[in-house]
Design a protein around this motif. Structure first.
Motif, mmCIF file in Angstrom:
data_model
loop_
_atom_site.group_PDB
_atom_site.id
_atom_site.type_symbol
_atom_site.label_atom_id
_atom_site.label_comp_id
_atom_site.label_asym_id
_atom_site.label_seq_id
_atom_site.Cartn_x
_atom_site.Cartn_y
_atom_site.Cartn_z
ATOM 1 N N GLY A 176 16.668 -23.820 27.934
ATOM 2 C CA GLY A 176 17.203 -23.035 26.826
ATOM 3 C C GLY A 176 17.113 -23.782 25.508
ATOM 4 N N LEU A 177 16.965 -23.049 24.433
ATOM 5 C CA LEU A 177 16.885 -23.632 23.098
ATOM 6 C C LEU A 177 18.273 -23.636 22.475
ATOM 7 N N ARG A 178 18.710 -24.795 21.998
ATOM 8 C CA ARG A 178 20.006 -24.914 21.340
ATOM 9 C C ARG A 178 19.880 -24.989 19.828
ATOM 10 N N GLN A 179 18.883 -25.757 19.346
ATOM 11 C CA GLN A 179 18.748 -25.953 17.908
ATOM 12 C C GLN A 179 17.303 -26.273 17.551
ATOM 13 N N ASP B 243 17.447 -33.166 1.365
ATOM 14 C CA ASP B 243 17.026 -34.216 2.294
ATOM 15 C C ASP B 243 18.016 -35.382 2.346
ATOM 16 N N THR B 244 19.108 -35.299 1.587
ATOM 17 C CA THR B 244 20.117 -36.358 1.590
ATOM 18 C C THR B 244 21.367 -35.993 2.384
ATOM 19 N N VAL B 245 21.389 -34.834 3.019
ATOM 20 C CA VAL B 245 22.565 -34.392 3.765
ATOM 21 C C VAL B 245 22.844 -35.348 4.926
ATOM 22 N N ASP B 246 24.106 -35.489 5.280
ATOM 23 C CA ASP B 246 24.479 -36.270 6.458
ATOM 24 C C ASP B 246 24.293 -35.352 7.670
ATOM 25 N N ALA B 247 23.149 -35.461 8.312
ATOM 26 C CA ALA B 247 22.783 -34.546 9.402
ATOM 27 C C ALA B 247 23.747 -34.651 10.578
ATOM 28 N N GLU B 248 24.270 -35.830 10.837
ATOM 29 C CA GLU B 248 25.199 -36.009 11.964
ATOM 30 C C GLU B 248 26.499 -35.235 11.719
ATOM 31 N N VAL B 249 27.045 -35.351 10.528
ATOM 32 C CA VAL B 249 28.278 -34.627 10.191
ATOM 33 C C VAL B 249 28.009 -33.127 10.183
ATOM 34 N N LEU B 250 26.890 -32.717 9.590
ATOM 35 C CA LEU B 250 26.551 -31.297 9.548
ATOM 36 C C LEU B 250 26.429 -30.720 10.957
ATOM 37 N N THR B 251 25.719 -31.402 11.827
ATOM 38 C CA THR B 251 25.547 -30.912 13.190
ATOM 39 C C THR B 251 26.889 -30.809 13.909
ATOM 40 N N MET C 241 28.561 -27.766 12.524
ATOM 41 C CA MET C 241 27.890 -26.563 13.022
ATOM 42 C C MET C 241 28.315 -26.271 14.455
ATOM 43 N N ASN C 242 28.454 -27.301 15.277
ATOM 44 C CA ASN C 242 28.895 -27.105 16.662
ATOM 45 C C ASN C 242 30.303 -26.531 16.718
ATOM 46 N N GLY C 243 31.199 -27.042 15.871
ATOM 47 C CA GLY C 243 32.560 -26.506 15.822
ATOM 48 C C GLY C 243 32.579 -25.058 15.367
#
Length: 139
Positions: A72-75, A102-110, A113-115
């Motif tokens: 399955g595809l999650r992201q 391109d400067t976003v904190d991808a870890e925090v964003l992800t 997004m999960n929450g």
């Protein structure tokens, strides 16, 4: 302003207020916009939803080649010259698209997004109908 056509938009504003985030759009996998953050207008949200649907479908087509027939595809994440596009499955036939610099904190964003995905999943699902005495079974 939240309208009936954008009744879930308020849930997306938390993401779009993050540093480096342009907008967030909730969409059906068929490309219909279900909600969008205040940082984007309705016409743009409709175009984003249609394009994101196609982008996501490429990921779905590739899933069997990255882990097996039932993978399955999650992201899906697209990296562009000036930013990123995150597309996450958030419910049955529903996706969340978030455009960033391109400067976003991808870890925090992800993480956020999960929450949000958990909250949206509950909001998008509807309980099964009971087959009480009010009319019996339906065809």
């Amino acid at each position: 302003m939240t309208t009936q056509a954008n009744r879930l938009g308020w849930m997306l504003d938390d993401l779009s207020s993050m540093p480096g985030v342009h907008y967030a759009v909730l969409l059906a996998t068929d490309g219909l916009a279900l909600g969008y953050s205040e940082s984007v207008d309705r016409d743009t949200a409709d175009k984003i939803a249609a394009s994101t649907s196609g982008f996501h479908s490429i990921g779905v087509a590739m899933a069997p080649y990255t882990g097996g027939e039932t993978n399955g595809l999650r992201q899906v994440v697209g990296e562009f010259d000036d930013g990123l596009l995150f597309v996450k499955t958030v419910g049955h036939n529903a996706l969340l698209a978030v455009s960033t610099t391109d400067t976003v904190d991808a870890e925090v964003l992800t993480y956020r997004m999960n929450g949000l995905s958990e909250r949206l999943g509950k909001e998008l699902s509807s309980p099964a109908r009971s087959q009480g005495d009010e009319g019996g079974a339906r065809p």
